[in-house]
Structure formats: C-alpha cells, structure tokens
Design an enzyme around this catalytic site. Structure first.
Site, mmCIF file in Angstrom:
data_model
loop_
_atom_site.group_PDB
_atom_site.id
_atom_site.type_symbol
_atom_site.label_atom_id
_atom_site.label_comp_id
_atom_site.label_asym_id
_atom_site.label_seq_id
_atom_site.Cartn_x
_atom_site.Cartn_y
_atom_site.Cartn_z
ATOM 1 C CB CYS A 76 -2.800 -0.498 -7.705
ATOM 2 S SG CYS A 76 -1.216 -1.187 -7.215
ATOM 3 C CB CYS A 80 -1.609 -2.219 0.056
ATOM 4 S SG CYS A 80 -0.244 -2.451 -1.108
ATOM 5 C CB CYS A 83 -4.100 1.006 -0.842
ATOM 6 S SG CYS A 83 -3.843 2.200 -2.167
ATOM 7 C CB CYS A 120 5.690 13.917 -3.539
ATOM 8 S SG CYS A 120 6.746 14.596 -2.270
ATOM 9 C CB CYS A 151 9.618 13.067 -3.854
ATOM 10 S SG CYS A 151 9.351 11.489 -2.998
ATOM 11 C CB CYS A 211 11.019 9.309 0.988
ATOM 12 S SG CYS A 211 9.495 9.725 1.856
HETATM 13 N N1 SAM Z 1 2.129 2.265 -5.403
HETATM 14 C C1 SAM Z 1 3.202 2.876 -4.753
HETATM 15 C C2 SAM Z 1 3.625 2.151 -3.524
HETATM 16 O O1 SAM Z 1 2.843 1.438 -2.935
HETATM 17 O O2 SAM Z 1 4.756 2.344 -3.105
HETATM 18 C C3 SAM Z 1 3.009 4.331 -4.425
HETATM 19 C C4 SAM Z 1 1.709 4.867 -3.923
HETATM 20 S S1 SAM Z 1 1.172 4.404 -2.301
HETATM 21 C C5 SAM Z 1 -0.460 5.012 -2.327
HETATM 22 C C6 SAM Z 1 2.055 5.441 -1.188
HETATM 23 C C7 SAM Z 1 1.901 5.200 0.321
HETATM 24 O O3 SAM Z 1 0.734 5.827 0.806
HETATM 25 C C8 SAM Z 1 1.765 3.786 0.808
HETATM 26 O O4 SAM Z 1 3.005 3.155 0.905
HETATM 27 C C9 SAM Z 1 1.121 3.946 2.182
HETATM 28 O O5 SAM Z 1 2.116 3.994 3.179
HETATM 29 C C10 SAM Z 1 0.411 5.270 2.070
HETATM 30 N N2 SAM Z 1 -1.044 5.079 2.151
HETATM 31 C C11 SAM Z 1 -1.842 4.616 1.163
HETATM 32 N N3 SAM Z 1 -3.127 4.546 1.586
HETATM 33 C C12 SAM Z 1 -3.139 4.983 2.877
HETATM 34 C C13 SAM Z 1 -4.170 5.155 3.852
HETATM 35 N N4 SAM Z 1 -5.424 4.830 3.602
HETATM 36 N N5 SAM Z 1 -3.838 5.636 5.062
HETATM 37 C C14 SAM Z 1 -2.549 5.955 5.322
HETATM 38 N N6 SAM Z 1 -1.544 5.820 4.450
HETATM 39 C C15 SAM Z 1 -1.819 5.334 3.228
HETATM 40 FE FE1 SF4 Z 2 -0.985 -0.194 -5.165
HETATM 41 FE FE2 SF4 Z 2 -1.991 1.236 -3.166
HETATM 42 FE FE3 SF4 Z 2 -0.422 -0.831 -2.652
HETATM 43 FE FE4 SF4 Z 2 0.636 1.382 -3.782
HETATM 44 S S1 SF4 Z 2 -0.270 1.221 -1.757
HETATM 45 S S2 SF4 Z 2 1.035 -0.737 -4.348
HETATM 46 S S3 SF4 Z 2 -1.094 2.041 -5.024
HETATM 47 S S4 SF4 Z 2 -2.435 -0.930 -3.646
#
Ligand code: SAM
Ligand code: SF4
Length: 354
Positions: A76, A80, A83, A120, A151, A211
């Site tokens: 990606c 973030c 992530c 989901c 979802c 959500c």
């Molecule tokens: N890329 C899309 C987005 O960011 O909306 C969807 C996937 S993203 C992985 C979905 C959610 O997972 C994120 O918004 C975050 O809140 C949660 N998430 C991701 N990594 C995480 C982690 N290491 N610990 C807790 N929550 C996490």
């Molecule tokens: Fe990309 Fe992870 Fe951020 Fe979703 S949470 S936008 S998958 S970096």
C-alpha cells in the site's frame, strides 16, 4: 442468641446524569468536558451506565460475529504508522494482487458454514482504481446471494465508486478515523483527517451503513482517545458500527515497539463509546488476541457487542475459533442474528445516491 439483620439500605445508588444516560436520546453535541467526566467516573458507575444504555437497544448476551478476508494484501502506498501493509516499511509482508472473485466467494462460503453473519473484505489500497470496481462489486453481489451481510474496506472512495458499491447492495463500508484530528498527522502523513471524513460522508449519503472507529495504543493521550470518540459521535449520524482496535504492534512499522495499553483504560473506552453511541454496534476488533479472557469479558460488560471470528484478521492474528467458543460458552454469549443493529439502514430500500 439473636441474629441481627441489617435493615438499613446500602449507600444511595450512584447519581446518574439523566441527560447523558438517557438511552433514547441520540446526541451529536458531546463536549470534551462531559466526555472527560464520563471517562473519569468510578469504574463500577461507568459500567453501570454503559449497561443501562446497552440493554435498552441490544440483547445483553448477543454478539455480532464478522469474518474478515484480505482481498488484496500489502504494497500500500500510504504510510499509516501502525500498518504492516504499507510499502513504506520493511515488514517482511509479501504484496499480492486483488484476489479472483471465485476464490473470495469460496472463502465466504466457508465463513458462512462456520457461523459468520457478516463478511468483511479489505484491500491494502489508498483508494480503488476504477478498473477494480467490477470485481469488487461482483464480490459484494456474490456474498449477498449467500445471505450474509457484506462489508468492504478499500480506502478512500470517489462519489462514483460509492455509487457503484451502493448499487451492488453493499451493507457496510469500513473507514476508520483511527485517532483524534489533533494526533492524526503523527500517525499518517499521506492523507488528512478531513480526507477520511469526506469518504465517510459520501458513504453515509449513499445510504450505506458506516463502520468507523480507531486504534488505542499508538502513543496518543487520553484526550486524543476521547477526541476520536467525540469526532465519531458528533458526526451527522453515529456510525452504525464502531470498531475499537487495540494496536497490534507490527515489526518494522514505526509503532512496532509501542507499549501495551492499560486493560482498564481500554475497557473504559469501550464503555464511553457505548454510552455516546447507544444504537451502534461497538466492535472489539484488532488486539483481542492480546487480551485475557477477563479483559474480553469486561469489554462485553462495557457494551462491546461485535467481534471478528476466525484465526486471522487482514494480516494480524486473531484468537482461534475453538478458544472463542469456549469463552462464549463460559460467558453465555450467543451470535447476534443478521440485521439486528437498531441503527442499521435497510440497504434494499431505494437509496439517495449522490
Ligand atoms: N486500506 C484501507 C484503509 O486504510 O481504510 C483498509 C484496510 S486497513 C488495514 C483497516 C484498518 O485496520 C485500519 O484503518 C486500522 O484501523 C486497522 N489496523 C491496521 N493495522 C492495525 C494494527 N497493527 N493494529 C490495530 N489495528 C490495525
Ligand atoms: Fe494502507 Fe494499511 Fe494505511 Fe490501509 S491502513 S491505507 S492498508 S497502510
């Protein structure tokens, strides 16, 4: 010998703030001071208020169960800080292409057989490309045909993409705000808090259930945590589903060495979310694997009534099905039937798609 029994009453019941706890009133004007006072209540009073609100709208022993599938993993372009799927960090995760529709539907069938009522699907995208939308919509339609709620979480969406998802009958769109507006740029620099709100508003206006929640444990202050709940509760409509994640520290990410959140602070967050958004399902999402049974039980008592089942989240671990069913048997918890969230919009009705 005479036995004396106590006839005097125990101390007066805690005085509850009627305006705050009236479970029939959906408020969108929460002030920081009020929410701080709520969070600071003696623990038992906070749990009592949360239970009053919870039992007004939900069966106390029912928990909504969702299964999560990563339909496109890793690589990606966003940064973030929590992530493992960001291409900016070296986390050892192999990126993959968008899964074939048939493969997704086969996984969904398995989840249904295992008892999931909501499926989901998540993609590691900043936003979908228009050419991906045919496949994504076919996934929604296929899963709906199996009788499960759907979802999707695909990142930011344009108006046209929201329109397509609404037409395919998508029930929920997940898009987390993750933290407070003030702390957001400490966690993500490739998009803004306002970008997140824009997508949420498009989704809401298209009649898709929202959500949206966030993560606790990223080095944010208590005020940031409460600021996040205020931002969610003061939206035009409360998100129908509010996931509260506990950070799963991922090796190689900037937050990979974060300290664990105090369990009681986490339970307080759940209770405050329950009180502020009475009709929403509050989801105990990522991080359940790191919680003791006792902490999970307290979260359910505080008003959490949705979880992910299955041993994997998008990339992180989740408790095994066997462990979950033993805990649910101990607590007398049973699955919530589909479409029983009082705030849920009927997506089969005509939608005002903008
Ligand atoms: N890329 C899309 C987005 O960011 O909306 C969807 C996937 S993203 C992985 C979905 C959610 O997972 C994120 O918004 C975050 O809140 C949660 N998430 C991701 N990594 C995480 C982690 N290491 N610990 C807790 N929550 C996490
Ligand atoms: Fe990309 Fe992870 Fe951020 Fe979703 S949470 S936008 S998958 S970096």
């Amino acid at each position: 010998m005479s036995i004396q029994t106590r006839t005097d009453k125990p101390a007066a019941a805690p005085t509850l703030n009627a305006a705050r706890t009236d479970p029939d009133v959906l408020r969108h004007d929460w002030s920081r001071e009020e929410v701080q006072a709520l969070y600071a209540l003696p623990f038992n009073d906070l749990m009592f208020e949360a239970q009053i609100v919870h039992r007004r709208w939900f069966k106390a022993h029912q928990v909504q169960m969702s299964t999560l599938l990563s339909i496109k993993t890793g690589g990606c372009p966003e940064d973030c800080g929590y992530c493992a799927q960001s291409a900016k960090f070296d986390t050892g995760l192999k990126a993959s292409k968008l899964m074939e529709v048939e493969k997704v539907l086969a996984e969904a069938r398995r989840a249904k057989e295992a008892g999931a009522t909501r499926y989901c699907m998540g993609a590691a995208w900043r936003e979908p490309k228009d050419r991906d939308m045919d496949m994504v919509c076919a996934m929604v339609e296929g899963v709906k045909e199996m009788g499960m709620e759907t979802c999707m979480t695909l990142g930011m969406l344009s108006g046209q993409q929201v329109h397509r998802l609404a037409q395919s009958g998508l029930d929920y769109y997940n898009h987390n705000i993750d933290t407070s507006e003030e702390y957001y740029d400490k966690i993500v620099s490739t998009r803004s808090f306002a970008d997140r709100l824009d997508t949420l508003e498009r989704v809401r206006q298209a009649g898709i259930n929202v959500c949206s929640g966030g993560i606790v444990g990223m080095g944010e202050s208590k005020d940031d945590r409460l600021g996040m709940l205020i931002a969610l509760a003061n939206l035009e409509e409360h998100p129908q589903s509010v996931p509260i994640n506990m950070l799963m520290p991922m090796e190689g990410t900037p937050l990979g060495k974060s300290e664990k959140v105090d369990p009681i602070d986490f339970v307080r967050m759940i209770a405050v979310a329950r009180i502020m958004m009475p009709q929403s399902v509050v989801r105990l999402a990522a991080g359940r694997e790191l919680m003791s049974e006792e902490q999970q039980a307290l979260c359910f008592l505080a008003g959490a009534n949705s979880i992910f089942v299955g041993d994997k989240l998008l990339t992180a671990k989740n408790p095994e099905a066997d462990k979950d069913s033993k805990l649910f048997a101990k607590l007398g918890i049973e699955p919530m039937p589909a479409h029983s969230c009082p705030a849920e919009k009927d997506v089969s009705a005509d939608r005002a798609v903008g």
